[in-house]
Design a protein around this motif. Structure first.
Motif, PDB file in Angstrom:
ATOM      1  N   MET A 170     -10.981 -16.600   2.638  1.00 20.02           N
ATOM      2  CA  MET A 170     -10.852 -17.335   3.717  1.00 20.02           C
ATOM      3  C   MET A 170     -10.889 -16.059   5.274  1.00 20.02           C
ATOM      4  SD  MET A 170      -7.501 -19.758   2.956  1.00 20.02           S
ATOM      5  CE  MET A 170      -7.093 -19.040   2.891  1.00 20.02           C
ATOM      6  N   GLY A 171     -10.975 -14.904   4.883  1.00 18.73           N
ATOM      7  CA  GLY A 171     -10.860 -13.857   5.372  1.00 18.73           C
ATOM      8  C   GLY A 171     -12.110 -13.889   7.083  1.00 18.73           C
ATOM      9  N   SER A 172     -12.128 -13.071   7.683  1.00 20.66           N
ATOM     10  CA  SER A 172     -13.199 -13.051   8.418  1.00 20.66           C
ATOM     11  C   SER A 172     -14.044 -11.604   8.698  1.00 20.66           C
ATOM     12  CB  SER A 172     -12.618 -13.272   9.956  1.00 20.66           C
ATOM     13  OG  SER A 172     -11.983 -12.686  10.005  1.00 20.66           O
ATOM     14  N   GLU A 173     -15.009 -11.018   8.541  1.00 16.58           N
ATOM     15  CA  GLU A 173     -15.402  -9.332   8.996  1.00 16.58           C
ATOM     16  C   GLU A 173     -13.749  -8.672   9.613  1.00 16.58           C
ATOM     17  OE1 GLU A 173     -18.159  -6.364  10.408  1.00 16.58           O
ATOM     18  OE2 GLU A 173     -18.522  -9.219   9.928  1.00 16.58           O
ATOM     19  N   GLU A 174     -13.297  -9.464  10.622  1.00 20.96           N
ATOM     20  CA  GLU A 174     -12.867  -8.607  11.323  1.00 20.96           C
ATOM     21  C   GLU A 174     -10.996  -8.328  10.870  1.00 20.96           C
ATOM     22  OE1 GLU A 174      -9.942  -8.688  15.484  1.00 20.96           O
ATOM     23  OE2 GLU A 174     -11.511 -10.138  14.895  1.00 20.96           O
ATOM     24  N   GLU A 175     -10.601  -9.288   9.358  1.00 23.15           N
ATOM     25  CA  GLU A 175     -10.035  -9.796   8.790  1.00 23.15           C
ATOM     26  C   GLU A 175      -9.226  -8.900   7.457  1.00 23.15           C
ATOM     27  OE1 GLU A 175      -8.047 -14.082  10.386  1.00 23.15           O
ATOM     28  OE2 GLU A 175      -9.217 -13.660   8.428  1.00 23.15           O
ATOM     29  N   ILE A 176     -10.697  -8.563   7.150  1.00 23.17           N
ATOM     30  CA  ILE A 176     -11.229  -8.315   5.901  1.00 23.17           C
ATOM     31  C   ILE A 176     -11.033  -6.565   6.356  1.00 23.17           C
ATOM     32  CG2 ILE A 176     -12.361  -7.295   4.253  1.00 23.17           C
ATOM     33  CD1 ILE A 176     -13.850 -10.095   4.105  1.00 23.17           C
ATOM     34  N   GLN A 177     -11.519  -6.309   7.429  1.00 23.67           N
ATOM     35  CA  GLN A 177     -11.054  -5.003   7.944  1.00 23.67           C
ATOM     36  C   GLN A 177      -9.791  -3.898   8.247  1.00 23.67           C
ATOM     37  OE1 GLN A 177     -14.030  -2.665   8.088  1.00 23.67           O
ATOM     38  NE2 GLN A 177     -12.125  -1.019   8.328  1.00 23.67           N
ATOM     39  N   GLU A 178      -9.168  -5.411   9.196  1.00 25.06           N
ATOM     40  CA  GLU A 178      -7.250  -5.430   9.258  1.00 25.06           C
ATOM     41  C   GLU A 178      -6.529  -4.738   8.074  1.00 25.06           C
ATOM     42  OE1 GLU A 178      -7.255  -7.454  13.290  1.00 25.06           O
ATOM     43  OE2 GLU A 178      -6.285  -8.553  11.696  1.00 25.06           O
ATOM     44  N   ALA A 179      -7.685  -5.430   7.046  1.00 26.38           N
ATOM     45  CA  ALA A 179      -6.148  -5.584   5.764  1.00 26.38           C
ATOM     46  C   ALA A 179      -6.858  -3.935   5.640  1.00 26.38           C
ATOM     47  CB  ALA A 179      -6.665  -6.892   4.863  1.00 26.38           C
ATOM     48  N   LEU A 180      -7.633  -3.628   5.220  1.00 27.31           N
ATOM     49  CA  LEU A 180      -8.229  -2.658   4.593  1.00 27.31           C
ATOM     50  C   LEU A 180      -7.870  -1.515   5.612  1.00 27.31           C
ATOM     51  CD1 LEU A 180     -11.792  -2.605   3.643  1.00 27.31           C
ATOM     52  CD2 LEU A 180     -10.036  -1.945   2.220  1.00 27.31           C
ATOM     53  N   GLU A 181      -7.504  -1.920   6.317  1.00 28.44           N
ATOM     54  CA  GLU A 181      -7.129  -0.665   7.964  1.00 28.44           C
ATOM     55  C   GLU A 181      -5.625  -0.197   7.290  1.00 28.44           C
ATOM     56  OE1 GLU A 181      -8.164  -1.657  11.773  1.00 28.44           O
ATOM     57  OE2 GLU A 181     -10.671  -0.143  11.099  1.00 28.44           O
ATOM     58  N   ALA A 182      -5.454  -1.281   7.397  1.00 29.77           N
ATOM     59  CA  ALA A 182      -3.703  -1.242   6.904  1.00 29.77           C
ATOM     60  C   ALA A 182      -3.040  -0.994   5.507  1.00 29.77           C
ATOM     61  CB  ALA A 182      -2.618  -2.786   5.697  1.00 29.77           C
ATOM     62  N   CYS A 183      -3.883  -0.764   4.284  1.00 27.10           N
ATOM     63  CA  CYS A 183      -4.281   0.575   3.530  1.00 27.10           C
ATOM     64  C   CYS A 183      -4.562   1.625   3.843  1.00 27.10           C
ATOM     65  CB  CYS A 183      -4.691  -0.546   2.151  1.00 27.10           C
ATOM     66  SG  CYS A 183      -4.503  -1.834   1.481  1.00 27.10           S
ATOM     67  N   ALA A 189       0.513  -1.197   0.238  1.00 22.93           N
ATOM     68  CA  ALA A 189       0.366  -0.419  -0.564  1.00 22.93           C
ATOM     69  C   ALA A 189       0.824   0.763   0.136  1.00 22.93           C
ATOM     70  CB  ALA A 189      -1.010  -0.100   1.264  1.00 22.93           C
ATOM     71  N   SER A 190       2.190   0.829   1.058  1.00 22.35           N
ATOM     72  CA  SER A 190       2.773   2.488   0.582  1.00 22.35           C
ATOM     73  C   SER A 190       3.234   2.464  -0.625  1.00 22.35           C
ATOM     74  CB  SER A 190       4.290   2.196   1.703  1.00 22.35           C
ATOM     75  OG  SER A 190       5.109   1.160   0.978  1.00 22.35           O
ATOM     76  N   ARG A 211      -3.905   3.169   6.493  1.00 24.70           N
ATOM     77  CA  ARG A 211      -2.739   3.763   7.053  1.00 24.70           C
ATOM     78  C   ARG A 211      -1.667   4.511   6.202  1.00 24.70           C
ATOM     79  NH1 ARG A 211      -3.534  -0.373  10.997  1.00 24.70           N
ATOM     80  NH2 ARG A 211      -2.250  -1.754   9.770  1.00 24.70           N
ATOM     81  N   GLN A 212      -1.260   4.141   4.860  1.00 22.96           N
ATOM     82  CA  GLN A 212      -1.015   4.099   4.704  1.00 22.96           C
ATOM     83  C   GLN A 212      -1.419   4.965   3.023  1.00 22.96           C
ATOM     84  OE1 GLN A 212       2.685   3.814   5.161  1.00 22.96           O
ATOM     85  NE2 GLN A 212       1.921   2.448   6.144  1.00 22.96           N
ATOM     86  N   LYS A 213      -2.588   5.895   3.918  1.00 23.83           N
ATOM     87  CA  LYS A 213      -3.130   7.093   2.585  1.00 23.83           C
ATOM     88  C   LYS A 213      -3.867   6.235   1.153  1.00 23.83           C
ATOM     89  CE  LYS A 213      -2.603  10.195   5.916  1.00 23.83           C
ATOM     90  NZ  LYS A 213      -2.102   8.957   7.051  1.00 23.83           N
ATOM     91  N   ASN A 214      -3.413   4.882   1.542  1.00 27.36           N
ATOM     92  CA  ASN A 214      -4.336   4.204   0.465  1.00 27.36           C
ATOM     93  C   ASN A 214      -5.521   3.623  -0.202  1.00 27.36           C
ATOM     94  OD1 ASN A 214      -4.586   2.662  -2.278  1.00 27.36           O
ATOM     95  ND2 ASN A 214      -2.325   1.743  -1.727  1.00 27.36           N
ATOM     96  N   ASP A 215      -6.624   4.213  -0.358  1.00 25.96           N
ATOM     97  CA  ASP A 215      -7.537   4.634  -0.558  1.00 25.96           C
ATOM     98  C   ASP A 215      -8.442   3.638  -2.010  1.00 25.96           C
ATOM     99  OD1 ASP A 215      -8.189   4.985   1.721  1.00 25.96           O
ATOM    100  OD2 ASP A 215      -8.440   7.085   0.960  1.00 25.96           O
ATOM    101  N   GLN A 216      -7.433   3.135  -3.075  1.00 24.80           N
ATOM    102  CA  GLN A 216      -7.823   2.747  -4.099  1.00 24.80           C
ATOM    103  C   GLN A 216      -7.592   1.205  -3.807  1.00 24.80           C
ATOM    104  OE1 GLN A 216      -5.538   5.053  -7.283  1.00 24.80           O
ATOM    105  NE2 GLN A 216      -3.966   4.543  -5.733  1.00 24.80           N
ATOM    106  N   VAL A 217      -8.404   0.723  -3.853  1.00 34.00           N
ATOM    107  CA  VAL A 217      -8.758  -1.264  -2.913  1.00 34.00           C
ATOM    108  C   VAL A 217      -9.889  -1.540  -3.658  1.00 34.00           C
ATOM    109  CG1 VAL A 217      -8.669  -3.332  -1.527  1.00 34.00           C
ATOM    110  CG2 VAL A 217      -7.363  -0.648  -0.634  1.00 34.00           C
ATOM    111  N   VAL A 218     -10.118  -2.818  -4.460  1.00 33.80           N
ATOM    112  CA  VAL A 218     -10.598  -3.349  -4.713  1.00 33.80           C
ATOM    113  C   VAL A 218     -10.719  -4.510  -4.607  1.00 33.80           C
ATOM    114  CG1 VAL A 218     -12.067  -4.434  -6.660  1.00 33.80           C
ATOM    115  CG2 VAL A 218     -10.723  -2.380  -7.434  1.00 33.80           C
ATOM    116  N   LEU A 219     -12.366  -5.695  -3.621  1.00 34.71           N
ATOM    117  CA  LEU A 219     -11.926  -6.524  -3.480  1.00 34.71           C
ATOM    118  C   LEU A 219     -12.622  -7.283  -3.889  1.00 34.71           C
ATOM    119  CD1 LEU A 219     -13.751  -5.366   0.742  1.00 34.71           C
ATOM    120  CD2 LEU A 219     -10.954  -5.870   0.046  1.00 34.71           C
ATOM    121  N   LEU A 220     -12.134  -9.290  -3.685  1.00 35.21           N
ATOM    122  CA  LEU A 220     -12.698  -9.635  -4.529  1.00 35.21           C
ATOM    123  C   LEU A 220     -12.462 -11.417  -4.109  1.00 35.21           C
ATOM    124  CD1 LEU A 220     -10.148 -10.471  -7.096  1.00 35.21           C
ATOM    125  CD2 LEU A 220     -12.014  -9.159  -7.309  1.00 35.21           C
TER     126      LEU A 220
END
Length: 343
Positions: free
Chosen positions: A153-166, A141-142, A168-177
């Motif tokens: 296999m991702g739980s709601e919490e794990e998906i949220q944590e992954a998005l928050e990691a993005c 993301a950086s 934190r790096q000021k990266n909002d350009q994310v597509v989830l599959l």
């Protein structure tokens, strides 16, 4: 890069995943790129790793795969057989550019990210199994480039944590599959109704990374709001490759691309407004017509008025109001009944 361009137009972006289906031959990789492009892919994806960046060479029981396509392999052996040589990847990127498709890769550690940065990649893919590798996601993301993340296999919490990691790096350009991490995936395990849930809950574009057979999964996914479809492709399922058994051959992939685009057209727009073709067909509807000569002052009856095609008279909904009234003028056989008859 076509990704956001197509999404913004409401179209579907289709990724052809090469994975290990080059079977260790660069000429196969070139052919996959050429044929995927001809079949309608927007992007060809590879994976950037070595066996040593993913695991260790250990034959202890936890490192041996049990069941499925890769039964009996240890992880190190599998990744040794499946990896795409790094020395090919600049050439594969150039080949994609020549074929008119985007080049995408999945990195699995910081060294592969650095390598892909040096190649000048425009965006990244995060695999389902790496969804919990927050340090890797933050590093990708950086780089400030769009990211596609599979959430198998991702739980709601794990998906949220992954998005928050993005974020934190000021990266909002994310597509989830949405992804069912089975190879091949069974229909009863795919749970594609999660696609609109992902979109609503995480406020990102969504798609499907599909490991099932055929086009049905992608077509259903698109009908539920998926805007990205990823599918493994191969030259032949007879290819000696760890991934060929659940991959699409190119003729099947071309049909899937067509099916997906047709699904978008079939869905159309959320409106009851008539299309032009429907408007053109209105003349074929029923209407009230004199089916016998009717004299002025004669009563309208079921014998002299019927609801028939085409739509040249008043609508059949006025039939009960019309019956029993006296005609204000004479009607010829086949002449439409007009609204004046009801006034």
């Amino acid at each position: 890069m076509k990704l956001y361009e197509k999404i913004s137009r409401g179209e579907v972006y289709v990724i052809a995943e090469m994975s290990a289906n080059h079977a260790g031959k660069i000429e196969n990789a070139y052919r996959i790129i050429e044929e995927a492009a001809a079949a309608g892919a927007d992007c060809v994806k590879i994976q950037t790793y070595t066996a040593d960046t993913l695991t260790i060479n250990c034959a202890d029981n936890p490192y041996v795969i049990k069941g499925g396509l890769w039964d009996g392999y240890n992880y190190y052996q599998l990744y040794q057989d499946a990896f795409t040589p790094w020395e090919w990847q600049a050439d594969l990127k150039r080949k994609c550019e020549e074929a008119g498709v985007d080049f995408l890769s999945t990195p699995f550690d910081p060294t592969s990210v650095d390598f892909l940065e040096n190649l000048g990649v425009e965006f990244y893919k995060i695999a389902s199994f790496e969804l919990i590798d927050i340090p890797l996601i933050e590093y990708v993301a950086s780089k400030g480039k769009p990211m596609i993340m599979s959430v198998g296999m991702g739980s709601e919490e794990e998906i949220q944590e992954a998005l928050e990691a993005c974020h934190r790096q000021k990266n909002d350009q994310v597509v989830l599959l949405k992804c069912c991490s089975q190879y091949p995936a069974k229909y009863e395990d795919m749970n594609l109704r999660a696609i609109p849930v992902l979109k609503e809950q995480f406020h990102t574009p969504v798609g499907l990374s599909d490991h099932s057979f055929g086009s049905l999964g992608p077509v259903v996914a698109v009908s539920l709001g998926a805007q990205v479809i990823e599918k493994h492709v191969c030259l032949s399922r007879e290819t000696e490759s760890p991934d060929a058994g659940f991959s699409m051959e190119m003729s099947e992939f071309a049909q899937m691309v067509q099916d997906v685009h047709n699904a978008v057209q079939i869905m159309g727009r959320p409106t009851l407004e008539l299309t032009q073709h429907e408007k053109n067909g209105l003349s074929g509807r029923r209407s009230l017509v004199a089916v016998q000569p009717i004299a002025a002052g004669e009563v309208f009856t079921p014998e002299n008025v019927r609801s028939i095609r085409p739509a040249i008279g008043i609508k059949p909904k006025y039939y009960s109001q019309l019956l029993g009234r006296k005609a204000k003028k004479a009607y010829r056989f086949g002449e439409p009944i007009d609204m004046d008859a009801l006034r």
